[in-house]
Design an enzyme around this catalytic site. Structure first.
Site, PDB file in Angstrom:
ATOM      1  N   ASN A  46       0.826  -1.207   0.000  1.00 31.63           N
ATOM      2  CA  ASN A  46       0.000   0.000   0.000  1.00 31.63           C
ATOM      3  C   ASN A  46       0.862   1.260   0.000  1.00 31.63           C
ATOM      4  O   ASN A  46       1.979   1.251   0.507  1.00 31.63           O
ATOM      5  CB  ASN A  46      -0.908   0.003   1.238  1.00 31.63           C
ATOM      6  CG  ASN A  46      -1.836  -1.206   1.252  1.00 31.63           C
ATOM      7  OD1 ASN A  46      -2.067  -1.822   0.217  1.00 31.63           O
ATOM      8  ND2 ASN A  46      -2.350  -1.550   2.417  1.00 31.63           N
ATOM      9  N   VAL A  47       0.298   2.336  -0.541  1.00 31.89           N
ATOM     10  CA  VAL A  47       1.022   3.613  -0.574  1.00 31.89           C
ATOM     11  C   VAL A  47       0.360   4.630   0.356  1.00 31.89           C
ATOM     12  O   VAL A  47       0.708   5.803   0.350  1.00 31.89           O
ATOM     13  CB  VAL A  47       1.083   4.192  -2.014  1.00 31.89           C
ATOM     14  CG1 VAL A  47       1.824   3.246  -2.948  1.00 31.89           C
ATOM     15  CG2 VAL A  47      -0.311   4.505  -2.557  1.00 31.89           C
ATOM     16  N   HIS A  97       5.708  -0.240  -2.896  1.00 33.89           N
ATOM     17  CA  HIS A  97       5.238   0.620  -3.984  1.00 33.89           C
ATOM     18  C   HIS A  97       5.377   2.101  -3.663  1.00 33.89           C
ATOM     19  O   HIS A  97       4.669   2.929  -4.214  1.00 33.89           O
ATOM     20  CB  HIS A  97       3.790   0.258  -4.340  1.00 33.89           C
ATOM     21  CG  HIS A  97       3.659  -1.146  -4.846  1.00 33.89           C
ATOM     22  ND1 HIS A  97       2.507  -1.880  -4.742  1.00 33.89           N
ATOM     23  CD2 HIS A  97       4.557  -1.959  -5.453  1.00 33.89           C
ATOM     24  CE1 HIS A  97       2.698  -3.088  -5.270  1.00 33.89           C
ATOM     25  NE2 HIS A  97       3.929  -3.156  -5.689  1.00 33.89           N
ATOM     26  N   GLY A 122      -4.896  -9.051   3.947  1.00 32.92           N
ATOM     27  CA  GLY A 122      -5.536  -8.215   2.929  1.00 32.92           C
ATOM     28  C   GLY A 122      -4.849  -8.249   1.578  1.00 32.92           C
ATOM     29  O   GLY A 122      -4.884  -7.269   0.846  1.00 32.92           O
ATOM     30  N   THR A 123      -4.247  -9.377   1.259  1.00 30.25           N
ATOM     31  CA  THR A 123      -3.608  -9.501  -0.052  1.00 30.25           C
ATOM     32  C   THR A 123      -3.616 -10.959  -0.484  1.00 30.25           C
ATOM     33  O   THR A 123      -3.492 -11.860   0.344  1.00 30.25           O
ATOM     34  CB  THR A 123      -2.156  -8.968  -0.041  1.00 30.25           C
ATOM     35  OG1 THR A 123      -1.545  -9.260  -1.311  1.00 30.25           O
ATOM     36  CG2 THR A 123      -1.326  -9.579   1.070  1.00 30.25           C
ATOM     37  N   ALA A 174      -9.894  -8.395   8.809  1.00 24.99           N
ATOM     38  CA  ALA A 174      -8.708  -8.316   9.675  1.00 24.99           C
ATOM     39  C   ALA A 174      -8.923  -7.325  10.811  1.00 24.99           C
ATOM     40  O   ALA A 174      -8.241  -7.395  11.833  1.00 24.99           O
ATOM     41  CB  ALA A 174      -7.485  -7.920   8.849  1.00 24.99           C
TER      42      ALA A 174
END
Ligand SMILES: [Zn+2]
Length: 248
Positions: free
Chosen positions: A102-103, A119, A187-188, A232
């Site tokens: 995540n950014v 990222h 979450g991925t 989560a």
């Protein structure tokens, strides 16, 4: 207590180097829709025209319209209970580092310190001419593209398609994977390189892979030892409560 929560907390306590890998799913409840999901940026902007570095170079003003919207979404987002639980795990010295795709900077906002950003992030912009970096917080985006004092085009320090993952992030993540004896995948789906490497490396070295995803993923029936298939923001705080009870 839920048996899955009990086993997860026992594995974390028994481990010497717990690492977490997080992706878009952890930030959905913070108000950031996944890029490809409902309400996501790619439903409005074609990634080929807006997410690619060559598109940015061709027409930075156009791509900045998408970036401006992304910044607005990120600026309004706040960490949720999952981010906070991870930050508390680090404080208890039960989590060594977070590797994130995540950014949005929400891990740091929640108080996590050791965060590796694959990222990049939206906290800074970099001049494409002179290379100078500046905080993005008070950057004016009324006129696009925003420019550096030297006249060069500014670009957020997020990694666009066609750009390299920052080398220091790759090295730090690889070191974390080598040392990791428990990895929390949150979450991925962890299907895309280099994120995909991390759980596989831990598994190959004899470690435990614990998944936290809403829906089953490719990990669920392959390398995941256990899968918490719910939000989560519910499961991670439950694990934290179980850990605290054992530490007291
Ligand atoms: Zn410049």
């Amino acid at each position: 207590m839920d048996d899955l929560v009990r086993r997860t907390s026992e594995a974390i306590l028994a481990a010497t180097h717990v690492v977490a890998l997080t992706g878009a799913g952890i930030s959905v409840e913070s108000g950031i829709p996944p890029f490809r999901g409902k309400g996501g940026l790619w439903t409005k902007y074609d990634p080929a025209e807006y997410a690619d570095i060559s598109a940015f170079r061709r027409n930075p003003g156009k791509v900045w319209e998408m970036l401006r919207e992304m910044r607005r979404v990120i600026q309004q987002a706040r960490p949720n209970a999952a981010h906070t639980a991870l930050a508390q795990l680090e404080t208890l010295d039960l989590l060594k580092c977070i590797v994130t795709q995540n950014v949005d900077g929400l891990h740091q906002q929640a108080g996590s310190r050791n965060v590796v950003e694959f990222h990049g992030n939206d906290r800074a912009v970099v001049c494409q001419s002179c290379g100078r970096e500046q905080p993005s917080a008070d950057l004016s985006v009324e006129v696009l593209p925003p420019r550096c004092a030297c006249g060069g085009v500014l670009k957020p320090s997020v990694v666009m398609f066609g750009e390299m993952i920052p080398r220091d992030a790759l090295l730090l993540a690889s070191a974390a994977a080598q040392k990791g004896d428990v990895v929390l995948v949150i979450g991925t789906t962890a299907e895309v390189y280099p994120a995909a490497e991390l759980p596989f490396t831990v598994k190959r070295n004899g470690g435990i892979v614990i998944e936290f995803n809403l829906e089953p993923t490719v990990l669920t029936d392959s390398i995941a030892d256990w899968s918490h298939l719910e939000s989560a923001s519910a499961s991670l705080p439950a694990v934290l409560v179980a850990l605290r009870a054992r530490l007291n």
